[in-house]
Design a protein around this motif. Structure first.
Motif, PDB file in Angstrom:
ATOM      1  N   LEU A  52       0.875  -1.177   0.000  1.00  0.00           N
ATOM      2  CA  LEU A  52       0.000   0.000   0.000  1.00  0.00           C
ATOM      3  C   LEU A  52       0.906   1.219   0.000  1.00  0.00           C
ATOM      4  N   GLN A  53       0.750   2.066  -1.001  1.00  0.00           N
ATOM      5  CA  GLN A  53       1.608   3.245  -1.162  1.00  0.00           C
ATOM      6  C   GLN A  53       0.763   4.509  -1.121  1.00  0.00           C
ATOM      7  N   PHE A  54       1.245   5.505  -0.395  1.00  0.00           N
ATOM      8  CA  PHE A  54       0.618   6.826  -0.382  1.00  0.00           C
ATOM      9  C   PHE A  54       1.543   7.774  -1.117  1.00  0.00           C
ATOM     10  N   LEU A  95      -0.646   8.790  12.443  1.00  0.00           N
ATOM     11  CA  LEU A  95      -1.344   7.514  12.283  1.00  0.00           C
ATOM     12  C   LEU A  95      -0.520   6.555  11.439  1.00  0.00           C
ATOM     13  N   TYR A  96       0.006   7.018  10.322  1.00  0.00           N
ATOM     14  CA  TYR A  96       0.770   6.134   9.450  1.00  0.00           C
ATOM     15  C   TYR A  96       2.035   5.638  10.146  1.00  0.00           C
ATOM     16  N   GLU A  97       2.653   6.483  10.933  1.00  0.00           N
ATOM     17  CA  GLU A  97       3.816   6.044  11.715  1.00  0.00           C
ATOM     18  C   GLU A  97       3.401   4.980  12.726  1.00  0.00           C
ATOM     19  N   LYS A  98       2.296   5.207  13.425  1.00  0.00           N
ATOM     20  CA  LYS A  98       1.786   4.239  14.409  1.00  0.00           C
ATOM     21  C   LYS A  98       1.512   2.878  13.766  1.00  0.00           C
ATOM     22  N   LEU A  99       1.002   2.897  12.541  1.00  0.00           N
ATOM     23  CA  LEU A  99       0.639   1.656  11.858  1.00  0.00           C
ATOM     24  C   LEU A  99       1.804   1.007  11.113  1.00  0.00           C
ATOM     25  N   GLY A 100       2.987   1.589  11.212  1.00  0.00           N
ATOM     26  CA  GLY A 100       4.173   0.966  10.638  1.00  0.00           C
ATOM     27  C   GLY A 100       4.479   1.329   9.201  1.00  0.00           C
ATOM     28  N   LYS A 156       8.294   5.999   5.691  1.00  0.00           N
ATOM     29  CA  LYS A 156       8.407   7.241   4.915  1.00  0.00           C
ATOM     30  C   LYS A 156       9.486   7.052   3.871  1.00  0.00           C
ATOM     31  N   VAL A 157       9.155   7.363   2.633  1.00  0.00           N
ATOM     32  CA  VAL A 157      10.108   7.225   1.537  1.00  0.00           C
ATOM     33  C   VAL A 157      10.896   8.519   1.356  1.00  0.00           C
ATOM     34  N   GLY A 158      10.235   9.632   1.483  1.00  0.00           N
ATOM     35  CA  GLY A 158      10.881  10.923   1.310  1.00  0.00           C
ATOM     36  C   GLY A 158       9.861  12.012   1.078  1.00  0.00           C
ATOM     37  N   LEU A 166       5.890  10.754   0.875  1.00  0.00           N
ATOM     38  CA  LEU A 166       5.513   9.462   0.323  1.00  0.00           C
ATOM     39  C   LEU A 166       5.707   8.393   1.391  1.00  0.00           C
ATOM     40  N   HIS A 167       4.793   7.421   1.418  1.00  0.00           N
ATOM     41  CA  HIS A 167       4.825   6.327   2.396  1.00  0.00           C
ATOM     42  C   HIS A 167       4.511   5.007   1.685  1.00  0.00           C
ATOM     43  N   TYR A 168       4.917   3.929   2.324  1.00  0.00           N
ATOM     44  CA  TYR A 168       4.454   2.614   1.880  1.00  0.00           C
ATOM     45  C   TYR A 168       4.376   1.669   3.065  1.00  0.00           C
ATOM     46  N   HIS A 169       3.617   0.596   2.884  1.00  0.00           N
ATOM     47  CA  HIS A 169       3.497  -0.460   3.897  1.00  0.00           C
ATOM     48  C   HIS A 169       3.422  -1.777   3.152  1.00  0.00           C
TER      49      HIS A 169
END
Length: 170
Positions: free
Chosen positions: A122-124, A137-142, A145-147, A165-168
């Motif tokens: 899952l990528q934001f 929230l995204y940090e809490k859920l693991g 951060k890409v950059g 940008l984030h991914y999980h």
């Protein structure tokens, strides 16, 4: 507050469009600038791989309980072909319910649904750097951060803000 999530149905359109449009009108999180109508909303929500509707029971004036939509998410591929295993999602919570952990329920459900649909990541693409509740929230859920992309988001007030940008891995 007990929140349940179900798959979008056409009868959810009016409330779902209203909540979606609140976020668009705020101009601080979604890239869209145009609000949905009921007709464009039906098409938009149906076109997603999954649209989740968050609802809670509410007491009616006649003593009967009703369902009240408090948020939603859309889930869809982030890309095609060799990158088709990566999905993307957007979340909208009704203004008066924000801060009550509905977003966490939406994201968690979305991740489960994405796995069921065969997505691997899952990528934001564009979490606005000023959206502190989402970032926490995204940090809490693991999420990782890409950059940052400097000035990647045009705020409603005309200022450009960084996006993160984030991914999980699902």
């Amino acid at each position: 507050m007990e929140i349940r999530i179900k798959q979008y149905e056409e009868e959810d359109t009016k409330e779902a469009v209203g909540i979606w449009n609140q976020v668009v009108e705020d101009g601080e999180a979604f890239p869209q600038m145009e609000c949905l109508t009921e007709e464009t909303g039906k098409q938009f929500f149906r076109e997603q791989s999954f649209t989740g509707i968050a609802w809670r029971l509410s007491g009616g004036t006649d003593g009967e309980n009703g369902k009240e939509i408090v948020g939603l998410y859309i889930l869809h591929p982030n890309n095609v072909g060799r990158c088709g295993h990566i999905c993307n999602a957007s979340y909208a919570v009704r203004r008066d319910i924000r801060g009550c952990h509905v977003g966490e329920i939406l994201v968690t459900h979305c991740m489960e649904e994405a796995r069921k649909l065969g997505f691997k990541i899952l990528q934001f693409n564009a979490v606005v750097a000023t959206n502190i509740p989402a970032l926490r929230l995204y940090e809490k859920l693991g999420f990782v951060k890409v950059g940052k992309i400097p000035g990647g988001f045009l705020m409603k007030n005309g200022r450009y803000e960084d996006i993160v940008l984030h991914y999980h891995i699902l």
